[in-house]
Write a protein that holds these residues in place. Structure first.
Motif, PDB file in Angstrom:
ATOM      1  N   UNK A   1       0.831  -1.205   0.000  1.00 23.22           N
ATOM      2  CA  UNK A   1       0.000   0.000   0.000  1.00 23.22           C
ATOM      3  C   UNK A   1       0.868   1.259   0.000  1.00 23.22           C
ATOM      4  N   UNK A   2       2.088   1.158   0.564  1.00 23.60           N
ATOM      5  CA  UNK A   2       3.009   2.298   0.503  1.00 23.60           C
ATOM      6  C   UNK A   2       3.409   2.586  -0.940  1.00 23.60           C
ATOM      7  N   UNK A   3       3.705   1.542  -1.709  1.00 23.05           N
ATOM      8  CA  UNK A   3       4.089   1.732  -3.113  1.00 23.05           C
ATOM      9  C   UNK A   3       2.978   2.411  -3.901  1.00 23.05           C
ATOM     10  N   UNK A   4       1.734   1.985  -3.649  1.00 22.50           N
ATOM     11  CA  UNK A   4       0.585   2.603  -4.331  1.00 22.50           C
ATOM     12  C   UNK A   4       0.431   4.063  -3.915  1.00 22.50           C
ATOM     13  N   UNK A   5       0.586   4.324  -2.625  1.00 19.61           N
ATOM     14  CA  UNK A   5       0.433   5.680  -2.109  1.00 19.61           C
ATOM     15  C   UNK A   5       1.503   6.608  -2.657  1.00 19.61           C
ATOM     16  N   UNK A   6       2.735   6.125  -2.732  1.00 21.74           N
ATOM     17  CA  UNK A   6       3.820   6.945  -3.263  1.00 21.74           C
ATOM     18  C   UNK A   6       3.568   7.309  -4.722  1.00 21.74           C
ATOM     19  N   UNK A   7       3.074   6.353  -5.502  1.00 19.72           N
ATOM     20  CA  UNK A   7       2.792   6.613  -6.916  1.00 19.72           C
ATOM     21  C   UNK A   7       1.699   7.658  -7.073  1.00 19.72           C
ATOM     22  N   UNK A   8       0.680   7.596  -6.211  1.00 16.84           N
ATOM     23  CA  UNK A   8      -0.409   8.574  -6.287  1.00 16.84           C
ATOM     24  C   UNK A   8       0.070   9.963  -5.905  1.00 16.84           C
ATOM     25  N   UNK A   9       0.901  10.059  -4.856  1.00 15.83           N
ATOM     26  CA  UNK A   9       1.370  11.365  -4.403  1.00 15.83           C
ATOM     27  C   UNK A   9       2.350  11.991  -5.375  1.00 15.83           C
ATOM     28  N   UNK A  10       3.269  11.190  -5.936  1.00 18.98           N
ATOM     29  CA  UNK A  10       4.290  11.743  -6.823  1.00 18.98           C
ATOM     30  C   UNK A  10       3.691  12.216  -8.143  1.00 18.98           C
ATOM     31  N   UNK A  11       2.485  11.750  -8.464  1.00 19.06           N
ATOM     32  CA  UNK A  11       1.799  12.252  -9.661  1.00 19.06           C
ATOM     33  C   UNK A  11       1.414  13.714  -9.505  1.00 19.06           C
ATOM     34  N   UNK A  12       1.339  14.195  -8.248  1.00 20.43           N
ATOM     35  CA  UNK A  12       0.974  15.587  -7.979  1.00 20.43           C
ATOM     36  C   UNK A  12       2.164  16.450  -7.590  1.00 20.43           C
ATOM     37  N   UNK A  13       3.234  15.825  -7.084  1.00 20.73           N
ATOM     38  CA  UNK A  13       4.397  16.589  -6.634  1.00 20.73           C
ATOM     39  C   UNK A  13       5.615  15.670  -6.649  1.00 20.73           C
ATOM     40  N   UNK A  14       6.755  16.135  -7.167  1.00 20.08           N
ATOM     41  CA  UNK A  14       7.938  15.275  -7.207  1.00 20.08           C
ATOM     42  C   UNK A  14       8.523  14.960  -5.834  1.00 20.08           C
ATOM     43  N   UNK A  15       8.141  15.742  -4.840  1.00 22.80           N
ATOM     44  CA  UNK A  15       8.577  15.482  -3.468  1.00 22.80           C
ATOM     45  C   UNK A  15       7.391  14.981  -2.664  1.00 22.80           C
ATOM     46  N   UNK A  16       7.600  13.915  -1.925  1.00 23.79           N
ATOM     47  CA  UNK A  16       6.512  13.264  -1.202  1.00 23.79           C
ATOM     48  C   UNK A  16       6.858  13.212   0.281  1.00 23.79           C
ATOM     49  N   UNK A  17       5.902  13.598   1.109  1.00 26.30           N
ATOM     50  CA  UNK A  17       6.075  13.574   2.551  1.00 26.30           C
ATOM     51  C   UNK A  17       5.427  12.313   3.113  1.00 26.30           C
ATOM     52  N   UNK A  18       6.184  11.589   3.930  1.00 26.28           N
ATOM     53  CA  UNK A  18       5.660  10.407   4.612  1.00 26.28           C
ATOM     54  C   UNK A  18       5.691  10.700   6.105  1.00 26.28           C
ATOM     55  N   UNK A  19       4.525  10.622   6.746  1.00 18.29           N
ATOM     56  CA  UNK A  19       4.416  10.984   8.153  1.00 18.29           C
ATOM     57  C   UNK A  19       3.864   9.830   8.979  1.00 18.29           C
ATOM     58  N   UNK A  20       4.326   9.765  10.210  1.00 14.54           N
ATOM     59  CA  UNK A  20       3.798   8.779  11.141  1.00 14.54           C
ATOM     60  C   UNK A  20       2.335   9.075  11.434  1.00 14.54           C
ATOM     61  N   UNK A  21       1.490   8.055  11.446  1.00 17.38           N
ATOM     62  CA  UNK A  21       0.098   8.257  11.830  1.00 17.38           C
ATOM     63  C   UNK A  21       0.042   8.720  13.290  1.00 17.38           C
ATOM     64  N   UNK A  22      -0.739   9.768  13.529  1.00 17.08           N
ATOM     65  CA  UNK A  22      -0.905  10.300  14.876  1.00 17.08           C
ATOM     66  C   UNK A  22      -2.311   9.949  15.365  1.00 17.08           C
ATOM     67  N   UNK A  23      -2.386   9.212  16.451  1.00 16.31           N
ATOM     68  CA  UNK A  23      -3.683   8.869  17.030  1.00 16.31           C
ATOM     69  C   UNK A  23      -4.039   9.910  18.083  1.00 16.31           C
TER      70      UNK A  23
END
Length: 321
Positions: free
Chosen positions: A167-189
């Motif tokens: 799911x990370x690979x899919x998410x990275x592909x979706x985000x990089x389609x909008x911006x060449x730099x992608x932010x990955x953040x820890x989920x905050x509960x």
């Protein structure tokens, strides 16, 4: 006053901006101002022609760049207006550019001792190999689940929750389609709390009562659907906060506003985890601005109507010159 309201733009938030622009233009008309709406289409072209648009803006007392995301909230339109010596509502070039860039925002705030969501930025060349991205996350101390976001932009476009390497690979592909730099953040509960910061003509900076987000439980998180197309999402304002926490959130929101050099208005979004220590998620230097958007809702709880807020922003921009 003669007021020009710009909306639209070539970003995924085009429709959101059009709605904000209509709301502001309607309010300014009710207030008795002479309002000229200007629209930038989804390809980035001025519908009235660029030369005509410049002439209209130069003839105005103040311009409202009701633009969200790339090309509008990133310092580009602000620099254009400053080059033309036109007064406008909102933050300047530097604060807008830093505020839209999630990595830069967090780097600046962290350097000033302000707690931010733990995360890291991956550049486009690092996104070709999903396994390498997983290794980078581990090295940064990030564990699944994580949120993957385009490095700039808003309205949760391109944002995905990843729970494992596929799911990370899919998410990275979706985000990089909008911006060449992608932010990955820890989920905050924890609780999601927003604060509206606004500057007044006399120079004081105030914060409206906090708003708490209760997203639709059937959505994976507070995504674009939950924000704009879902009646099950609830916004509670004033948020029920213990006084010490409320004071700390207000102070931190002003500190974020001043640290980034913002002007006019901003919405600062927080997570409050179980330990009660607020964490800054992001800032919006020109947040959504329809009459039902979060920013005006918070000021309504402070006793200021939508038209009051619009009038204040116009007066502040004019007095600052």
């Amino acid at each position: 006053m003669k007021v020009v309201v710009i909306s639209g733009g070539a970003s995924p938030e085009h429709e959101v901006s059009l709605a904000s622009g209509r709301g502001i233009a309607d309010a300014a008309t009710i207030l008795g101002h002479d309002v000229v709406p200007l629209v930038i289409d989804a390809e980035g072209n001025w519908q009235d022609g660029q030369h005509e648009a410049i002439a209209l803006m130069q003839d105005a007392d103040v311009v409202v760049p009701a633009l969200h995301g790339e090309g509008g909230e990133d310092g580009i339109i602000q620099g254009f207006l400053q080059q033309l010596a036109i007064r406008y509502v909102g933050s300047g070039v530097a604060a807008s550019a830093v505020g839209l860039d999630k990595h830069l925002t967090k780097a600046v705030l962290k350097a000033h001792g302000i707690r931010v969501t733990p995360g890291m930025t991956l550049r486009s060349e690092e996104l070709r190999d999903a396994e390498f991205a997983v290794q980078q996350l581990k090295a940064a101390g990030l564990d699944f689940p994580v949120f993957v976001k385009p490095g700039s932009g808003g309205s949760s476009f391109g944002v995905t929750r990843a729970t494992d390497p596929p799911s990370l690979a899919t998410a990275l592909a979706e985000a990089v389609a909008l911006d060449p730099n992608v932010l990955v953040e820890q989920e905050m509960c924890g609780r999601e709390i927003d604060l509206a910061v606004m500057e007044f003509p006399d120079g004081r900076i105030e914060v409206a009562p906090a708003l708490e987000i209760h997203p639709d439980p059937d959505q994976p998180f507070f995504n674009a659907t939950a924000k704009y197309d879902n009646a099950a999402t609830r916004f509670v304002v004033p948020a029920p906060l213990e006084s010490t926490l409320a004071d700390r959130l207000r102070r931190t929101a002003v500190e974020v506003f001043e640290t980034l050099g913002c002007s006019g208005l901003a919405r600062v979004d927080f997570f409050v985890p179980a330990d009660g220590e607020p964490v800054v998620n992001e800032i919006n230097t020109f947040p959504g601005f329809t009459p039902t958007s979060q920013f005006p809702r918070m000021w309504a709880a402070a006793g200021l109507s939508y038209t009051d807020v619009v009038q204040n922003l116009l007066e502040t921009a004019v007095r600052k010159g």
